[in-house]
Design a protein around this motif. Structure first.
Motif, PDB file in Angstrom:
ATOM      1  N   THR A 129      39.571  63.361  35.787  1.00  0.00           N
ATOM      2  CA  THR A 129      40.628  63.068  34.814  1.00  0.00           C
ATOM      3  C   THR A 129      41.987  62.918  35.470  1.00  0.00           C
ATOM      4  O   THR A 129      42.928  62.421  34.854  1.00  0.00           O
ATOM      5  CB  THR A 129      40.728  64.193  33.762  1.00  0.00           C
ATOM      6  N   SER A 178      39.964  56.655  32.174  1.00  0.00           N
ATOM      7  CA  SER A 178      40.920  57.582  31.577  1.00  0.00           C
ATOM      8  C   SER A 178      40.228  58.476  30.548  1.00  0.00           C
ATOM      9  O   SER A 178      39.629  58.002  29.589  1.00  0.00           O
ATOM     10  CB  SER A 178      42.056  56.796  30.904  1.00  0.00           C
ATOM     11  N   LEU A 237      42.081  65.398  29.639  1.00  0.00           N
ATOM     12  CA  LEU A 237      41.707  66.654  30.274  1.00  0.00           C
ATOM     13  C   LEU A 237      41.418  67.728  29.232  1.00  0.00           C
ATOM     14  O   LEU A 237      40.470  68.509  29.388  1.00  0.00           O
ATOM     15  CB  LEU A 237      42.818  67.121  31.218  1.00  0.00           C
TER      16      LEU A 237
END
Length: 632
Positions: free
Chosen positions: A502, A612, A615
């Protein structure tokens, strides 16, 4: 204050562009660094002086090492490249980059430390100067002879001074008259030809005189690492003889490179009066473990200042710069304080600066960082002297993985704190985001949560590995048990990979992109990426220093470490304990490692790290799946 040591230019900055260097120089300036090492583009000037002597470009370029290995070529440890010849395109581009770097250093009020001629030369020196006083240096790193035993032109030869004058003259023409301080290390992990005191004194004396002949104000800066790494050779009388060859103390500056763990200034009587700098090494080869010695970098420098009249500064000499930023900030701030910094207050203020701008900082965040201060960053065990390595980064084995000590050995895997303490830290920081979701918008918080999660998983891996080995050694061992534990082990690594992926800082794809961004030539891009892949895995052409510079990076975990552990698990299932053969296992692992370094079959998968993903979502899922790891 000084920053960076020579190998940082290979382990961290090898493929940096001006964008990365500009940020680095701002970071240094904001922390008061005034004596940075500027060693980019060194080969450009060497090419010119070797051409002057009559060497061919083939003789010259075949001597240089690849971009990820140039530091050790400059040290005289290695010669040549096993991943493809260093092209002039690279050399020219690095010289142009050095112009930008040195210009900005001067603009920021810094004094660059520039390279000079060290004496390590291509073997062709014997052709163009048949009467030259040359010797072969010692072997290094267990590399094949063709890549080590570097030719050394002795400073006693008049040609040494001639080449020194030519080098510094050309360097001044390229970058300007911007410094009088030159880095020069002749015996970094290389033994001198002789231990005779007069010989050692004459070598350093003539080296010093060559610098003064080129620049009457020259100051010779050298690392004191050799006195620790080769302490059996460097007795007190030999050190005194070598340093004594420089007749004016002010013309030499010694970097006590490992002051926090293995200081040499006491046993050398403050380097026999030569000015010296107290430095924190901290990190070997880019190891990413959370680690620090807060007392050693606050109390010890101040005590040294009181005890040594020739101590003139403090500095950072980490082998690689990634991670544990607070330990570097702490020493650089200590340099401005006459008494040891109160670390409790310092960490509190550091957290405030780091997380400001994303709402009120909760008590949980401050508590978490105070816990990490008192545990993870407070190692007082003298047998643990540097950043530790995660064992999943090591080539799998049923033994010799836990409790390893460095740097005498290739790795250090001892954890200097109770892993439960870090789990507590993780929960405090993660829970803080529930009351203040804006924390997820803070890049520093994202980085810290990724880094701490990485370490929590790394610590948890040890327990699974231990269970696997115990099951294998049990007389009641079954393949079903080994498969079950092995599946769990691999699943943990794949989850870790998803967390690391991430964040670009923790992603292999970021560094592969850096390695290929300096050229549009597809062939050269392939060479540069292979150089990087080789350094962080096999290191040498045949696995010499294997895993020394390993990294916990997304893409690398999933596509390099996971397959190695899968090979290991399958081997354990196929071969009972009584027939276990380490050599046979290593052969299977090495076949895979070599294929990966060549890029066979991995170029498409490692770039998945560019996808992408939030997180916060990944950590929420990881904490649910691995509740036991996070103390749930």
């Amino acid at each position: 204050m000084l920053t960076e040591q020579i190998v940082t230019f290979s382990y961290t900055t090898a493929f940096w562009t001006w964008n990365e260097w500009e940020l680095e120089l701002d970071w240094l300036a904001l922390r008061g660094v005034n004596l940075p090492l500027a060693w980019v583009g060194y080969e450009k000037i060497l090419v010119e002086i070797y051409r002057e002597l009559g060497m061919t470009d083939t003789e010259i370029l075949s001597f240089f090492s690849g971009p990820a290995y140039q530091s050790w070529n400059r040290f005289g440890n290695i010669q040549g490249s096993w991943n493809g010849e260093l092209p002039m395109e690279w050399i020219d581009a690095q010289s142009e980059l050095q112009k930008n770097i040195t210009r900005r250093m001067v603009e920021l009020g810094m004094t660059p430390v520039l390279p000079c001629f060290t004496g390590f030369v291509p073997p062709a020196i014997r052709r163009v100067l048949p009467n030259a006083m040359v010797v072969n240096g010692s072997s290094w790193g267990a590399l094949p002879t063709q890549y080590t035993n570097v030719t050394f032109l002795q400073p006693l030869d008049p040609a040494f001074t001639m080449m020194q004058k030519s080098f510094i003259s050309k360097q001044t023409a390229l970058y300007g008259n911007i410094t009088h301080i030159y880095t020069l290390d002749q015996y970094n992990e290389n033994n001198p030809e002789s231990g005779d005191l007069e010989y050692l004194r004459s070598v350093s004396h003539n080296t010093w005189q060559s610098l003064k002949a080129a620049d009457s104000d020259a100051v010779w800066m050298m690392q004191g690492w050799l006195f620790f790494a080769l302490s059996a050779f460097w007795t007190e009388e030999r050190i005194e003889a070598y340093l004594g060859g420089v007749g004016n103390d002010k013309d030499m500056l010694i970097i006590d490179i490992f002051s926090e763990s293995a200081p040499q200034w006491q046993r050398t009587k403050s380097y026999f009066g030569k000015p010296w700098i107290w430095c924190q090494l901290h990190n070997f080869g880019g190891n990413m473990g959370l680690y620090g010695q807060i007392e050693d970098v606050t109390v010890n420098p101040i005590e040294a200042l009181a005890d040594s009249k020739s101590l003139i500064g403090f500095g950072l000499t980490m082998e690689a710069q990634e991670g544990n930023e607070i330990m570097y900030d702490l020493l650089l701030d200590q340099a401005w304080s006459a008494s040891p910094i109160d670390t409790e207050t310092y960490f509190h203020n550091w957290v405030f600066r780091r997380y400001s701008g994303t709402g009120e900082i909760s008590k949980e965040v401050y508590t978490a960082w105070d816990e990490i201060r008192a545990t993870v960053y407070n190692n007082t065990n003298s047998s643990i002297i540097a950043v530790t390595k995660s064992i999943f980064e090591l080539s799998p084995s049923i033994s010799n993985m836990l409790h390893l000590q460095g740097p005498d050995g290739p790795h250090s895997t001892i954890i200097a704190y109770d892993p439960a303490d870090l789990i507590s830290v993780w929960n405090l920081l993660f829970n803080a985001s529930r009351t203040n979701p804006k924390l997820w918008d803070n890049p520093a918080y994202q980085y810290d949560m990724t880094d701490i999660t990485r370490q929590v998983f790394s610590n948890a891996f040890i327990g699974i590995y231990t269970s696997l080995i115990n099951a294998y050694a049990s007389p009641n061992s079954t393949n079903e048990t080994l498969s079950s534990i092995g599946t769990n082990l691999v699943a943990l690594l794949r989850t870790l990979d998803s967390v690391l992926s991430t964040n670009p800082t923790f992603s292999l794809s970021t560094y592969l992109s850096e390695a290929s961004s300096s050229t549009e030539n597809a062939t050269l891009q392939s060479i540069y990426k292979k150089d990087l892949r080789n350094q962080i895995t096999l290191w040498g052409p045949n696995g010499e220093l294997n895993d020394y510079a390993s990294r916990s990076w997304g893409g690398l975990v999933n596509n390099y470490y996971v397959p190695r552990w899968e090979i290991f698990i399958e081997y354990l299932k196929a071969v009972p304990m009584q027939r276990y053969n380490e050599t046979e296992l290593k052969s299977r692992l090495r076949d895979f490692e070599r294929r990966w370094v060549r890029g066979s079959g991995n170029e498409t998968t490692v770039h998945r790290a560019q996808v992408s993903v939030e997180l916060s979502d990944v950590l929420e899922e990881a904490a649910g799946t691995w509740s036991g790891v996070f103390g749930k």
